[in-house]
Scaffold this motif. Sequence first.
Motif, PDB file in Angstrom:
ATOM      1  N   SER A 153      39.164 -55.463 -37.223  1.00  0.00           N
ATOM      2  CA  SER A 153      39.917 -54.127 -36.716  1.00  0.00           C
ATOM      3  C   SER A 153      39.487 -52.878 -37.149  1.00  0.00           C
ATOM      4  O   SER A 153      39.623 -52.002 -36.218  1.00  0.00           O
ATOM      5  CB  SER A 153      41.497 -54.075 -37.096  1.00  0.00           C
ATOM      6  OG  SER A 153      41.466 -54.159 -38.652  1.00  0.00           O
ATOM      7  N   GLY A 154      38.409 -52.832 -37.827  1.00  0.00           N
ATOM      8  CA  GLY A 154      37.879 -51.655 -38.383  1.00  0.00           C
ATOM      9  C   GLY A 154      38.699 -51.002 -39.562  1.00  0.00           C
ATOM     10  O   GLY A 154      38.309 -49.624 -39.804  1.00  0.00           O
ATOM     11  N   ARG A 155      39.814 -51.449 -39.846  1.00  0.00           N
ATOM     12  CA  ARG A 155      40.457 -50.537 -40.816  1.00  0.00           C
ATOM     13  C   ARG A 155      39.877 -50.769 -42.167  1.00  0.00           C
ATOM     14  O   ARG A 155      40.045 -50.049 -43.215  1.00  0.00           O
ATOM     15  CB  ARG A 155      42.018 -51.358 -41.137  1.00  0.00           C
ATOM     16  CG  ARG A 155      42.743 -51.366 -39.862  1.00  0.00           C
ATOM     17  CD  ARG A 155      44.200 -51.878 -40.146  1.00  0.00           C
ATOM     18  NE  ARG A 155      44.268 -53.151 -40.608  1.00  0.00           N
ATOM     19  CZ  ARG A 155      44.421 -54.203 -39.903  1.00  0.00           C
ATOM     20  NH1 ARG A 155      44.505 -54.039 -38.400  1.00  0.00           N
ATOM     21  NH2 ARG A 155      44.372 -55.437 -40.162  1.00  0.00           N
ATOM     22  N   VAL A 156      38.838 -51.983 -42.465  1.00  0.00           N
ATOM     23  CA  VAL A 156      38.006 -51.992 -43.632  1.00  0.00           C
ATOM     24  C   VAL A 156      36.632 -52.092 -42.990  1.00  0.00           C
ATOM     25  O   VAL A 156      36.378 -52.826 -42.119  1.00  0.00           O
ATOM     26  CB  VAL A 156      38.266 -53.515 -44.357  1.00  0.00           C
ATOM     27  CG1 VAL A 156      37.397 -53.536 -45.509  1.00  0.00           C
ATOM     28  CG2 VAL A 156      39.770 -52.976 -44.877  1.00  0.00           C
ATOM     29  N   GLU A 157      35.716 -51.200 -43.800  1.00  0.00           N
ATOM     30  CA  GLU A 157      34.223 -51.044 -43.225  1.00  0.00           C
ATOM     31  C   GLU A 157      33.450 -52.699 -43.633  1.00  0.00           C
ATOM     32  O   GLU A 157      32.943 -53.060 -42.665  1.00  0.00           O
ATOM     33  CB  GLU A 157      33.684 -49.985 -43.708  1.00  0.00           C
ATOM     34  CG  GLU A 157      32.208 -49.869 -43.577  1.00  0.00           C
ATOM     35  CD  GLU A 157      31.951 -49.798 -42.191  1.00  0.00           C
ATOM     36  OE1 GLU A 157      30.914 -50.062 -41.548  1.00  0.00           O
ATOM     37  OE2 GLU A 157      32.779 -49.048 -41.453  1.00  0.00           O
ATOM     38  N   ASP A 158      33.868 -53.104 -44.581  1.00  0.00           N
ATOM     39  CA  ASP A 158      33.078 -54.143 -45.001  1.00  0.00           C
ATOM     40  C   ASP A 158      33.613 -54.880 -46.222  1.00  0.00           C
ATOM     41  O   ASP A 158      34.265 -54.115 -46.995  1.00  0.00           O
ATOM     42  CB  ASP A 158      31.639 -53.868 -45.319  1.00  0.00           C
ATOM     43  CG  ASP A 158      30.812 -55.152 -45.137  1.00  0.00           C
ATOM     44  OD1 ASP A 158      31.458 -56.343 -44.909  1.00  0.00           O
ATOM     45  OD2 ASP A 158      29.487 -55.289 -45.271  1.00  0.00           O
ATOM     46  N   ALA A 159      33.423 -55.974 -46.649  1.00  0.00           N
ATOM     47  CA  ALA A 159      33.805 -56.891 -47.909  1.00  0.00           C
ATOM     48  C   ALA A 159      32.594 -57.816 -48.152  1.00  0.00           C
ATOM     49  O   ALA A 159      31.896 -58.167 -47.200  1.00  0.00           O
ATOM     50  CB  ALA A 159      35.239 -57.364 -47.803  1.00  0.00           C
ATOM     51  N   ILE A 160      32.349 -57.941 -49.352  1.00  0.00           N
ATOM     52  CA  ILE A 160      31.377 -58.942 -49.888  1.00  0.00           C
ATOM     53  C   ILE A 160      31.858 -60.216 -50.188  1.00  0.00           C
ATOM     54  O   ILE A 160      32.869 -60.570 -51.074  1.00  0.00           O
ATOM     55  CB  ILE A 160      30.761 -58.462 -51.176  1.00  0.00           C
ATOM     56  CG1 ILE A 160      30.305 -56.778 -50.865  1.00  0.00           C
ATOM     57  CG2 ILE A 160      29.542 -59.184 -51.582  1.00  0.00           C
ATOM     58  CD1 ILE A 160      29.273 -56.753 -49.743  1.00  0.00           C
ATOM     59  N   ILE A 161      31.457 -61.395 -49.572  1.00  0.00           N
ATOM     60  CA  ILE A 161      31.875 -62.718 -49.585  1.00  0.00           C
ATOM     61  C   ILE A 161      31.094 -63.440 -50.748  1.00  0.00           C
ATOM     62  O   ILE A 161      29.840 -63.549 -50.724  1.00  0.00           O
ATOM     63  CB  ILE A 161      31.859 -63.550 -48.461  1.00  0.00           C
ATOM     64  CG1 ILE A 161      32.803 -62.746 -47.581  1.00  0.00           C
ATOM     65  CG2 ILE A 161      32.353 -65.051 -48.647  1.00  0.00           C
ATOM     66  CD1 ILE A 161      34.482 -62.881 -47.769  1.00  0.00           C
ATOM     67  N   CYS A 162      31.831 -64.211 -51.709  1.00  0.00           N
ATOM     68  CA  CYS A 162      31.183 -64.667 -52.926  1.00  0.00           C
ATOM     69  C   CYS A 162      31.970 -66.266 -52.904  1.00  0.00           C
ATOM     70  O   CYS A 162      32.682 -66.381 -53.742  1.00  0.00           O
ATOM     71  CB  CYS A 162      31.261 -64.078 -54.105  1.00  0.00           C
ATOM     72  SG  CYS A 162      30.270 -64.731 -55.398  1.00  0.00           S
ATOM     73  N   PRO A 163      31.148 -67.175 -52.316  1.00  0.00           N
ATOM     74  CA  PRO A 163      31.704 -68.729 -52.445  1.00  0.00           C
ATOM     75  C   PRO A 163      31.315 -69.044 -54.167  1.00  0.00           C
ATOM     76  O   PRO A 163      30.288 -68.853 -54.779  1.00  0.00           O
ATOM     77  CB  PRO A 163      30.869 -69.454 -51.757  1.00  0.00           C
ATOM     78  CG  PRO A 163      30.408 -68.379 -50.833  1.00  0.00           C
ATOM     79  CD  PRO A 163      29.987 -67.283 -51.388  1.00  0.00           C
ATOM     80  N   VAL A 164      32.313 -69.755 -54.554  1.00  0.00           N
ATOM     81  CA  VAL A 164      32.120 -70.167 -55.953  1.00  0.00           C
ATOM     82  C   VAL A 164      32.396 -71.682 -56.100  1.00  0.00           C
ATOM     83  O   VAL A 164      33.463 -71.999 -55.459  1.00  0.00           O
ATOM     84  CB  VAL A 164      33.402 -69.343 -56.759  1.00  0.00           C
ATOM     85  CG1 VAL A 164      33.317 -69.765 -58.397  1.00  0.00           C
ATOM     86  CG2 VAL A 164      33.100 -67.839 -56.789  1.00  0.00           C
TER      87      VAL A 164
END
Length: 825
Positions: free
Chosen positions: A319-330
């Motif tokens: 939606s553009g409300r958040v610019e980006d986030a980092i995914i870290c599979p564990v």
Amino acid sequence: MSPSKTDVLPQPSAPDIDILGDRVTIHPGGYVEPVVPEDAPERNLVENMARFRESPLDFLREISLYVSGTGWRAYEDVIGQPIYYAGFSDNMKSMIMRTPMLQHRIMDLTNKRLDVEEKAGLFSQARDQDKAKSVRRAEIVSSLRDVALRLTDGMICKMESNRFIRFAYYSATQLLTRAYHQGIHVSSEEVLRLRSVAETAAKNKQSIIFLPCHRSHVDYVSLQLICYRLGIALPTVVAGDNLKIPVLGSFLQHAGAMWIRRSFANDALYTTLVQSYMDTLLQNGFNVECFIEGGRSRTGKLLSPKFGILSFFMDSVLSGRVEDAIICPVSTQYDKVVETESYISELLGQPKPQENLKDFLSASSVLSLKLGRVDVRFHEPWSLRSFITEQRARVSDAKPSSALSDPLSPQSRIRLLRTLGYKVLSDINAVSVVMPTALIGTVLLTLRGRGVGKSELIRRVEWLSARVRAKGGRVAHFAGAPTSTIIERGLDVLGPGLVGTIDDLPETTYYAVDRFQLSFYRNMTIHLFISEALVCAAMYTKVKQGGGPDNQRISFDDLYEQVGFLSSIFRGEFIYPTAGLLVNLHRTLLGLESDEVITLTRSDASMHPDSSRTASPDTHEILSVEISTTERKNGRENFDFYNFLLWPFIESTWLGAVSLMGLTPPSPTQSDAWLDIRQAQETTQTLGKTLYHQGDLSYFEAVNKETLKNAYQLFVEEGIVLIRKSSLNNSPSNTAIRLAPEWTPQRDQKGTIIPEGKLWDFIEKIAKSRREGKNRRDGATVSTRVLRLADLVGKELFETAVVKGDGEILEDQRRRARRKQEARL
């Protein structure tokens, strides 16, 4: 099993990291001794802490260090956004309540309520209707905001006190090291990379979304301890509100847990509130932890991804409300999972017990069981925004005019979400470490005999370790310790309740005591060999017929058809390589041929010296497949190994399909009856237990609830059964089921089900790959005794079924079933 030609020497692994006091030291990777001398070359991530009875002075010294916040224990200046300060919760609630999305939802619900009240004539008697509506609007808005604030307060994590989190860390470490006496192990390379990513994310005010697999409640603790000790901002842990129990719930909420309902039940305000909370966390760079599988895996292997919270994360970025986030599979792996005994009870149909503090405190951590070690591995983090952009580009290039190319279309969102979920699962599998207990459990459950001698167990564990590495998997570090020592440690962790030992023989012999519970550990390795297992199970359709090699040879076309069929029915159980069926089959056949498990017969053209069969996925050059001469001389041990991995799942799906025969209406007047799906699955378990004890089912684990539930989901997707959800509640417990007309078998004049038709053909196709044992053969037995039992348990469902309106049938059916059960007791 001799070493394979495709086996590769173990590559040097990144060393394990040892954190002691204020020192961070890198040591060679290795399997840690249960008791570590002071001058040992390696240590655990979390060292056993002093206990009052053993060393009261050291115990009091440790307490004072945590109370005063000495050194790293202070947990100040963390990598990430500020947390654990007075007023954190109030600031978070204020940010959530101010989000435009929540404000819009409150006004939307208010207007809808006003419309209902206006149509009901509630404002018709007012002198000034506009003023009356305005006053009423303010009342509704105020009420909804109060409700939203109350829900928010009960939902959010409350990182209020730095002193509290120091106490929580110390307490959790004490409990964990009592249970997992070999501590937590991580890769130094992965941890250093994670710290670097965390520093960059903190500068950009971006969140790290940790997505671990979920096998135990200890998963919550281990990741939090690692982040705390490494100085990374603790993530907000998305947890089910079933853990929101007195005392413990408040403790966890202040330690980083947020509570979320298991079902939103079409609650628009609550759904918007959760999305607003996720937006707030991601917009402000707070780390988040969410279990990709939803609940804990009771079977040991990864479950299919749950897309609930994942959809909130993706919507925030889309939606553009958040610019980006980092995914870290564990990946979190255990020598032994503390809850496996309770898992078996649940899989056998016993209701899941309600969470309570007494059970939590009476778990193994308090009993000081020695359960080995916890191994946590971090996949290389990646950008969620970049992932979305890449997927859009692929779809746009492949189908520029398709609805999928529109990023805002429902089809595009669903596709993105599914791709995201399965990519995370694939990444988790890629970094997962196979523990010694998983190696032992796998070997013991892939034998034809009752037990195995010590020398043979060592040989097979070494072979399996080599095969895991050859398939790109990881095996827990052994640090040069002999395999016999590793096996002894693994057997000590598993205990005599799972693996029995007979010592008064010429050679020490081991045997599986609790095969059902051991299957949990075997399933930790199956993802590495699923392609080989499918091929061997398809070949078994000919091998089980006996005779010479010529009679057991299978044509490529038949093999391709059966592999495709098995792949299809297990699509909800396993994660396959993404290259496609034909390419995967070709690669698997070449690998098995190189390992001398099978022999491929090719056309003359393909045998030309200049031909390059490895350069192209064209499998039309292969005419037939058979077990190799070398494999036959070795007693088919490799071929059988792959079959043993898949046979329990084949058995369970066959059982589920056979149980559908029992859904055949006993009379034409009951053809419109809907049956409770939950009761149908319970009767399937009853049928399975009966067949197992009568010798018509080879594996008792085939009656486990989770695999049967997946089988029923397959039957729904294939259109074999129809389902109807109650309008009263959309939960699975209020779902009705019946056979689709075209799949419903016929009965003869005596009322006996006739073994023919689409459903019977489907069952027979599954049965082709079933294991044949000494006391069971496919054929007439299935169409008589098994079918009679399926009809018998099925008729009990129809005795309580009533054709009524939506929802009424389910309640009436359960009421009658309860009365019938009470009468039996």
